[in-house]
Design a protein around this motif. Structure first.
Motif, mmCIF file in Angstrom:
data_model
loop_
_atom_site.group_PDB
_atom_site.id
_atom_site.type_symbol
_atom_site.label_atom_id
_atom_site.label_comp_id
_atom_site.label_asym_id
_atom_site.label_seq_id
_atom_site.Cartn_x
_atom_site.Cartn_y
_atom_site.Cartn_z
ATOM 1 N N SER A 65 -0.927 -14.763 -4.781
ATOM 2 C CA SER A 65 0.004 -14.032 -5.636
ATOM 3 C C SER A 65 -0.618 -12.690 -5.990
ATOM 4 N N VAL A 66 0.150 -11.609 -5.818
ATOM 5 C CA VAL A 66 -0.322 -10.270 -6.160
ATOM 6 C C VAL A 66 0.790 -9.547 -6.905
ATOM 7 N N GLY A 67 0.432 -8.764 -7.926
ATOM 8 C CA GLY A 67 1.459 -8.081 -8.686
ATOM 9 C C GLY A 67 0.916 -6.920 -9.495
ATOM 10 N N ALA A 68 1.828 -6.075 -9.960
ATOM 11 C CA ALA A 68 1.473 -4.936 -10.811
ATOM 12 C C ALA A 68 2.646 -4.641 -11.729
ATOM 13 N N GLY A 407 7.807 -5.076 -13.676
ATOM 14 C CA GLY A 407 6.740 -5.450 -12.746
ATOM 15 C C GLY A 407 7.269 -6.017 -11.448
ATOM 16 N N LEU A 408 6.474 -5.882 -10.377
ATOM 17 C CA LEU A 408 6.800 -6.424 -9.067
ATOM 18 C C LEU A 408 5.583 -7.134 -8.489
ATOM 19 N N GLY A 409 5.853 -8.172 -7.693
ATOM 20 C CA GLY A 409 4.760 -8.892 -7.063
ATOM 21 C C GLY A 409 5.226 -9.601 -5.802
ATOM 22 N N LEU A 410 4.284 -10.173 -5.088
ATOM 23 C CA LEU A 410 4.546 -10.968 -3.888
ATOM 24 C C LEU A 410 3.831 -12.305 -4.012
#
Length: 414
Positions: A65-68, A407-410
């Motif tokens: 999981s990655v996000g900002a 925020g957005l992430g994958l």
């Protein structure tokens, strides 16, 4: 000289109070959309932060999981009795997070998290009414957390690991309300330090009494950041033979900065197949932060009382599986401030607040999903002051604070 020592003291205080006294938590897009609940929710590698014990229950062998997020905050100060008002420049914080977990076998999983829970910025107008307390502050912190998770049975698991923290801070304020150089420039000091590091640890547990009901527990230890040899630059001070007025130039400071322990307990319940409800209770043990000592390179020492109290956060989250590809989320939380009356300083304009959040996940493929979230944080308007300046003065007024963060992430699983 005591006023100038107090000035540097406020810098180190800021590093601490942003961690608890003015904390906008964004440690995962899915959790954030559900009111930052997660200690008993098993849906992604965000568990590295929220509860490592749950990693062993993830279905897939590999989870990432990655996000900002972009945090837009605003503070308005007003003192109607004195006829003064100021507003912070629009500032944008960009907390990041990266989590990964790997299921070694049916009873063991390992994980790693890298996240920035304490990155923020506050910029007041130059030489505003409270410039003797703060003009601007910029703070960044990076947490690196390896974890391991063990399934002791189908109903119970434990997990945890060490935490490495490295941080930096840059802070500027005027020396006092009136001191200037011969050209009328306000005397000020800028404090800068980076590479402040130390270790802590976390431990968690998860209990699954039924297929649809989970209970979670997570404890994060107190961490003491020891600032040694930080740089303080004195500028625009008048030339004087008085020992109370320092020379322009650079000196150093040392300080210990306590980041208090935190305990989170909570539950999640899956009902009607598509719905998931979650509740977290978070307790921050801020009573450890009674005062802060600063030792300067010139041998002087300054003590500043803070008298923080333990504080709590109550978090509620809801998730709805709308389709096989879309999950909708919403959340609400109540966040208490640890700052007590008379200790309210404008570098941490923080009071009790309410948070409203929402978001969704869209599965592009069975392995890859986009996660989106937002929150709006509304602090209660407060009329408060800081009453412990070294000269006995008090600075106060009405503060209005708010923050908004999309925020957005994958999320990837294999």
């Amino acid at each position: 000289m005591k006023k100038l020592l107090l000035l540097v003291l406020f810098v180190t205080v800021t590093l601490v109070t942003y961690a608890g006294g003015y904390r906008v938590s964004v440690q995962g897009q899915r959790a954030m959309a559900m009111g930052h609940t997660g200690v008993a929710v098993v849906n992604s590698a965000e568990l590295v932060f929220f509860n490592p014990a749950g990693l062993v229950y993830l279905e897939n062998k590999l989870n990432v999981s990655v996000g900002a997020s972009g945090i837009f905050s605003d503070v308005i100060f007003q003192n109607s009795d004195l006829g003064i008002s100021s507003e912070t420049d629009s500032s944008v914080g960009t907390p990041l997070n990266l989590y990964g977990s790997y299921k070694v076998n049916d009873w063991m999983a390992i994980g790693l998290g890298v996240y920035t829970p304490y990155g923020s910025e506050v910029v007041w107008p130059t030489d505003w009414a409270g410039s003797h307390l703060v003009n601007n502050i910029e703070l960044a912190a990076i947490y690196i957390q390896p974890v391991v998770s063990f399934k002791l049975s189908d109903y119970f698991s434990i997990g945890g690991g060490p935490i490495f923290v490295t941080g930096s801070v840059n802070f500027n304020r005027n020396a006092n309300r009136t001191l200037t150089d011969i050209d009328g420039n306000r005397s000020n000091i800028t404090v800068d330090d980076s590479g402040v590091t130390n270790w802590g640890w976390s431990i968690g547990a998860m209990f699954n009494p039924t297929e649809n009901f989970r209970l979670g527990f997570n404890y994060r230890s107190e961490i003491i950041l020891e600032a040694e040899g930080g740089e303080a630059v004195f500028s625009n001070f008048p030339n004087s033979s008085s020992s109370a007025i320092p020379s322009n130039g650079t000196t150093t400071f040392d300080a210990e900065l306590p980041l208090p322990a935190e305990l989170t307990v909570g539950l999640s319940y899956q009902f009607h197949e598509k719905w998931l409800f979650a509740f977290d209770y978070n307790r921050q043990f801020w009573d450890v932060y009674e005062s802060l000592d600063i030792q300067f390179g010139n041998g002087s020492t300054s003590l500043n009382p803070r008298n923080y109290k333990n504080s709590s956060v109550y978090r509620f989250g809801l998730q709805y599986e709308a389709t096989s590809k879309i999950s909708l989320r919403a959340g609400y939380y109540i966040d208490e401030s640890p700052v007590q009356s008379g200790f309210f300083a404008p570098e941490t304009p923080r009071n009790d607040s309410q948070g409203f959040s929402g978001g969704l996940s869209f599965a592009i493929t069975p392995k890859l999903a986009i996660d989106a979230s937002f929150f709006y944080l509304r602090f209660e308007e407060i009329d408060e002051s800081y009453d412990f300046a070294s000269d006995g003065s008090s600075f106060g007024g009405t503060y209005k604070t708010s923050a908004f963060a999309p925020g957005l992430g994958l999320t990837y699983k294999l």
